[in-house]
Design a protein around this motif. Sequence first.
Motif, PDB file in Angstrom:
ATOM      1  N   ALA A  86       0.851  -1.196   0.000  1.00 58.76           N
ATOM      2  CA  ALA A  86       0.000   0.000   0.000  1.00 58.76           C
ATOM      3  C   ALA A  86       0.884   1.242   0.000  1.00 58.76           C
ATOM      4  N   MET A  87       0.425   2.268  -0.723  1.00 64.43           N
ATOM      5  CA  MET A  87       1.175   3.522  -0.773  1.00 64.43           C
ATOM      6  C   MET A  87       1.400   4.070   0.638  1.00 64.43           C
ATOM      7  N   GLN A  88       0.396   3.937   1.493  1.00 65.63           N
ATOM      8  CA  GLN A  88       0.518   4.402   2.873  1.00 65.63           C
ATOM      9  C   GLN A  88       1.624   3.642   3.592  1.00 65.63           C
ATOM     10  N   GLN A  89       1.730   2.335   3.362  1.00 63.92           N
ATOM     11  CA  GLN A  89       2.774   1.534   3.986  1.00 63.92           C
ATOM     12  C   GLN A  89       4.158   1.999   3.538  1.00 63.92           C
ATOM     13  N   LEU A  90       4.296   2.313   2.261  1.00 64.93           N
ATOM     14  CA  LEU A  90       5.574   2.809   1.753  1.00 64.93           C
ATOM     15  C   LEU A  90       5.929   4.135   2.417  1.00 64.93           C
ATOM     16  N   GLN A  91       4.953   5.035   2.570  1.00 62.99           N
ATOM     17  CA  GLN A  91       5.211   6.309   3.232  1.00 62.99           C
ATOM     18  C   GLN A  91       5.612   6.099   4.701  1.00 62.99           C
ATOM     19  N   GLU A  92       4.937   5.164   5.378  1.00 57.96           N
ATOM     20  CA  GLU A  92       5.290   4.865   6.769  1.00 57.96           C
ATOM     21  C   GLU A  92       6.705   4.308   6.869  1.00 57.96           C
ATOM     22  N   PHE A  93       7.075   3.457   5.919  1.00 59.82           N
ATOM     23  CA  PHE A  93       8.430   2.908   5.885  1.00 59.82           C
ATOM     24  C   PHE A  93       9.445   4.036   5.747  1.00 59.82           C
ATOM     25  N   LYS A  94       9.201   4.955   4.811  1.00 62.11           N
ATOM     26  CA  LYS A  94      10.129   6.063   4.585  1.00 62.11           C
ATOM     27  C   LYS A  94      10.210   6.996   5.798  1.00 62.11           C
ATOM     28  N   THR A  95       9.129   7.085   6.554  1.00 63.34           N
ATOM     29  CA  THR A  95       9.113   7.915   7.749  1.00 63.34           C
ATOM     30  C   THR A  95       9.897   7.263   8.890  1.00 63.34           C
ATOM     31  N   GLU A  96       9.843   5.945   8.968  1.00 60.28           N
ATOM     32  CA  GLU A  96      10.472   5.224  10.081  1.00 60.28           C
ATOM     33  C   GLU A  96      11.934   4.857   9.838  1.00 60.28           C
ATOM     34  N   TYR A  97      12.309   4.626   8.592  1.00 65.32           N
ATOM     35  CA  TYR A  97      13.653   4.132   8.277  1.00 65.32           C
ATOM     36  C   TYR A  97      14.379   5.043   7.305  1.00 65.32           C
ATOM     37  N   VAL A  98      15.705   4.933   7.292  1.00 65.79           N
ATOM     38  CA  VAL A  98      16.525   5.690   6.351  1.00 65.79           C
ATOM     39  C   VAL A  98      17.724   4.819   5.943  1.00 65.79           C
ATOM     40  N   TRP A  99      18.078   4.898   4.667  1.00 65.08           N
ATOM     41  CA  TRP A  99      19.219   4.147   4.144  1.00 65.08           C
ATOM     42  C   TRP A  99      20.519   4.854   4.516  1.00 65.08           C
ATOM     43  N   LEU A 100      21.537   4.081   4.809  1.00 66.51           N
ATOM     44  CA  LEU A 100      22.861   4.633   5.097  1.00 66.51           C
ATOM     45  C   LEU A 100      23.360   5.476   3.928  1.00 66.51           C
ATOM     46  N   ARG A 101      23.147   5.013   2.719  1.00 68.57           N
ATOM     47  CA  ARG A 101      23.633   5.750   1.540  1.00 68.57           C
ATOM     48  C   ARG A 101      23.013   7.151   1.479  1.00 68.57           C
ATOM     49  N   ASP A 102      21.729   7.283   1.894  1.00 67.14           N
ATOM     50  CA  ASP A 102      21.072   8.590   1.879  1.00 67.14           C
ATOM     51  C   ASP A 102      21.596   9.489   2.992  1.00 67.14           C
ATOM     52  N   LEU A 103      21.848   8.893   4.165  1.00 63.33           N
ATOM     53  CA  LEU A 103      22.447   9.663   5.262  1.00 63.33           C
ATOM     54  C   LEU A 103      23.822  10.187   4.852  1.00 63.33           C
ATOM     55  N   ALA A 104      24.611   9.318   4.247  1.00 63.26           N
ATOM     56  CA  ALA A 104      25.963   9.698   3.846  1.00 63.26           C
ATOM     57  C   ALA A 104      25.931  10.788   2.789  1.00 63.26           C
ATOM     58  N   GLN A 105      25.022  10.669   1.851  1.00 59.77           N
ATOM     59  CA  GLN A 105      24.913  11.684   0.804  1.00 59.77           C
ATOM     60  C   GLN A 105      24.555  13.036   1.420  1.00 59.77           C
ATOM     61  N   GLY A 106      23.600  13.032   2.355  1.00 60.51           N
ATOM     62  CA  GLY A 106      23.206  14.278   3.020  1.00 60.51           C
ATOM     63  C   GLY A 106      24.307  14.864   3.878  1.00 60.51           C
ATOM     64  N   ALA A 107      25.177  14.001   4.400  1.00 62.83           N
ATOM     65  CA  ALA A 107      26.280  14.461   5.247  1.00 62.83           C
ATOM     66  C   ALA A 107      27.552  14.737   4.437  1.00 62.83           C
ATOM     67  N   HIS A 108      27.481  14.540   3.134  1.00 62.73           N
ATOM     68  CA  HIS A 108      28.629  14.768   2.238  1.00 62.73           C
ATOM     69  C   HIS A 108      29.844  13.940   2.643  1.00 62.73           C
ATOM     70  N   THR A 109      29.590  12.684   2.916  1.00 62.62           N
ATOM     71  CA  THR A 109      30.670  11.762   3.267  1.00 62.62           C
ATOM     72  C   THR A 109      30.368  10.404   2.656  1.00 62.62           C
ATOM     73  N   SER A 110      31.251   9.477   2.842  1.00 59.79           N
ATOM     74  CA  SER A 110      31.027   8.151   2.287  1.00 59.79           C
ATOM     75  C   SER A 110      30.197   7.308   3.261  1.00 59.79           C
ATOM     76  N   PRO A 111      29.456   6.355   2.747  1.00 55.09           N
ATOM     77  CA  PRO A 111      28.719   5.454   3.641  1.00 55.09           C
ATOM     78  C   PRO A 111      29.648   4.713   4.608  1.00 55.09           C
ATOM     79  N   LYS A 112      30.810   4.325   4.125  1.00 49.13           N
ATOM     80  CA  LYS A 112      31.759   3.589   4.976  1.00 49.13           C
ATOM     81  C   LYS A 112      32.219   4.460   6.154  1.00 49.13           C
ATOM     82  N   HIS A 113      32.551   5.701   5.874  1.00 44.37           N
ATOM     83  CA  HIS A 113      32.992   6.624   6.922  1.00 44.37           C
ATOM     84  C   HIS A 113      31.867   6.892   7.918  1.00 44.37           C
ATOM     85  N   LEU A 114      30.685   7.153   7.409  1.00 49.49           N
ATOM     86  CA  LEU A 114      29.543   7.428   8.285  1.00 49.49           C
ATOM     87  C   LEU A 114      29.205   6.216   9.141  1.00 49.49           C
ATOM     88  N   ARG A 115      29.256   5.054   8.554  1.00 49.59           N
ATOM     89  CA  ARG A 115      28.956   3.832   9.315  1.00 49.59           C
ATOM     90  C   ARG A 115      29.931   3.668  10.476  1.00 49.59           C
TER      91      ARG A 115
END
Length: 162
Positions: A86-115
């Motif tokens: 369900a579209m609502q389920q996908l939105q809830e997933f995006k609200t509750e979780y975040v990918w490391l790659r997206d965090l790293a991109q937002g922090a302007h660093t590599s996923p390995k470094h951020l991890r």
Amino acid sequence: MNAILDGRLPVIGRLTGLSLIPSLVVDADRHLQLRDEWRAEHSRTLSVMEVAEAMAVKQEVAYHLVRQGLLHTTTAETRRRNQRVAMQQLQEFKTEYVWLRDLAQGAHTSPKHLRALLDQEGIRPISGPDVDGCRQTLFRRACLQARPAILGTISPSEDVAT
């Protein structure tokens, strides 16, 4: 065909000279109603492959999330198994979780470094290669929001390997 078999679409006649299925005559109004219901239901849901595309991950990752219970599906009424999200389920997933790659991109660093930084702070992923075999690393947003300072102190890393 399933609608005929389970009685939702009654057969009102049969044409002669044709094989069994093409010879069936059904109520046109009821057929259109069932078609519209099906379209409405499927416009509010996505296949697991479509979810993978929406999240920019491989479908293997999306199916892994389903198997792990992190992404909930319903099974559509078809001959073969057709999992829908369900579209609502996908939105809830995006609200509750975040990918490391997206965090790293937002922090302007590599996923390995951020991890490595997150590990030092005791912030652990809920899914990933070294957690449950998932190809992508996933964090709960709540764990990161409880420690907002960590993301603000990240400096770009020279190590850009992922």
